[in-house]
Scaffold this motif. Sequence first.
Motif, mmCIF file in Angstrom:
data_model
loop_
_atom_site.group_PDB
_atom_site.id
_atom_site.type_symbol
_atom_site.label_atom_id
_atom_site.label_comp_id
_atom_site.label_asym_id
_atom_site.label_seq_id
_atom_site.Cartn_x
_atom_site.Cartn_y
_atom_site.Cartn_z
ATOM 1 N N LEU A 65 -6.663 -11.457 -6.040
ATOM 2 C CA LEU A 65 -6.193 -12.674 -5.382
ATOM 3 C C LEU A 65 -4.680 -12.795 -5.521
ATOM 4 C CD1 LEU A 65 -6.650 -15.372 -3.918
ATOM 5 C CD2 LEU A 65 -7.139 -16.393 -6.157
ATOM 6 N N GLU A 66 -4.192 -12.555 -6.710
ATOM 7 C CA GLU A 66 -2.745 -12.628 -6.941
ATOM 8 C C GLU A 66 -2.005 -11.602 -6.077
ATOM 9 O OE1 GLU A 66 0.462 -12.561 -10.610
ATOM 10 O OE2 GLU A 66 -1.522 -11.696 -10.930
ATOM 11 N N ALA A 67 -2.528 -10.390 -5.984
ATOM 12 C CA ALA A 67 -1.897 -9.344 -5.175
ATOM 13 C C ALA A 67 -1.869 -9.728 -3.691
ATOM 14 C CB ALA A 67 -2.630 -8.019 -5.378
ATOM 15 N N ILE A 68 -2.958 -10.323 -3.220
ATOM 16 C CA ILE A 68 -3.009 -10.749 -1.817
ATOM 17 C C ILE A 68 -1.988 -11.849 -1.565
ATOM 18 C CG2 ILE A 68 -4.443 -11.877 -0.061
ATOM 19 C CD1 ILE A 68 -6.883 -10.466 -1.402
ATOM 20 N N MET A 124 0.399 -3.673 0.594
ATOM 21 C CA MET A 124 -0.788 -3.459 1.432
ATOM 22 C C MET A 124 -1.534 -2.200 0.996
ATOM 23 S SD MET A 124 -0.994 -5.987 3.606
ATOM 24 C CE MET A 124 -1.690 -5.631 5.208
ATOM 25 N N GLN A 125 -0.801 -1.153 0.629
ATOM 26 C CA GLN A 125 -1.444 0.067 0.144
ATOM 27 C C GLN A 125 -2.178 -0.203 -1.167
ATOM 28 O OE1 GLN A 125 1.914 2.748 0.080
ATOM 29 N NE2 GLN A 125 1.464 3.552 2.109
ATOM 30 N N SER A 134 -2.412 0.638 6.971
ATOM 31 C CA SER A 134 -0.963 0.460 7.122
ATOM 32 C C SER A 134 -0.523 0.392 8.588
ATOM 33 C CB SER A 134 -0.226 1.600 6.419
ATOM 34 O OG SER A 134 -0.527 2.831 7.052
ATOM 35 N N GLN A 135 -1.468 0.239 9.502
ATOM 36 C CA GLN A 135 -1.145 0.225 10.930
ATOM 37 C C GLN A 135 -0.143 -0.881 11.275
ATOM 38 O OE1 GLN A 135 -4.505 -0.328 13.502
ATOM 39 N NE2 GLN A 135 -3.346 0.076 15.357
ATOM 40 N N LEU A 188 -3.575 -11.914 5.984
ATOM 41 C CA LEU A 188 -3.489 -12.067 4.529
ATOM 42 C C LEU A 188 -3.934 -13.453 4.079
ATOM 43 C CD1 LEU A 188 -0.185 -10.105 3.946
ATOM 44 C CD2 LEU A 188 -2.462 -9.465 3.115
ATOM 45 N N THR A 189 -3.681 -14.462 4.888
ATOM 46 C CA THR A 189 -4.137 -15.814 4.567
ATOM 47 C C THR A 189 -5.667 -15.859 4.539
ATOM 48 O OG1 THR A 189 -2.161 -16.799 5.544
ATOM 49 C CG2 THR A 189 -4.075 -18.234 5.294
ATOM 50 N N ILE A 190 -6.282 -15.244 5.522
ATOM 51 C CA ILE A 190 -7.749 -15.180 5.565
ATOM 52 C C ILE A 190 -8.278 -14.414 4.357
ATOM 53 C CG2 ILE A 190 -9.708 -14.185 6.837
ATOM 54 C CD1 ILE A 190 -8.104 -14.890 9.431
#
Length: 196
Positions: free
Chosen positions: A42-45, A104-105, A111-112, A168-170
């Motif tokens: 969660l923190e990473a997102i 993201m990785q 990574s598109q 990312l919010t979702i």
Amino acid sequence: MTPLSFHIVKRMTRYFLILLMAMLPLWSRSECLSSLPALDKLEAIVHAEMTARDALVTIRRNAQDWKNLLLRGSDAQMRQMMQSRFDTQAATYEVRLGELRKQMQALGENSQRIDILESERAQLFGKYRGALSTHGVNTLEAAFRADKEAQGADIKTLRTLEETIEFLTIKSHEQFQTVRKLMQTCDSQHLPRQQK
């Protein structure tokens, strides 16, 4: 700090305070340690979302610096200052994209979107440089032609960043629900032991 940046920081601060309050009971329960990886994710997102928002703010500032360069560039001293600000924002945007790619990785995401953003960054700034070299900014007419040539070049960048932020919010809302369920499970397992 711009009002938008302040709003984002304020929102993220509230989010982490709620998360911290929800976490307090976990620290006393060793059987609830299974929720820690979910909290880390969660923190990473959330960090990735904040980086994407920073990138969006930076590219919008860069667009404003482009306009300032065009409007004030006929004065040599102002042109140098505006060009410097424009170049600084462009470099900051490139750094933000690099950070976002790594985040993201680390999340295991495709990574598109970042590939599109990096490709668009190269095209966008190539278009800006080309318009400046072709038309210059010595007169308002030349600046107008330069602006016309680069007009709309940032639309795909802005949309892709907005889509990335929405994605990312979702993801953060979904992950928050996962953490919430883990904590509820922990509470339900812990409560009967206290009553005994």
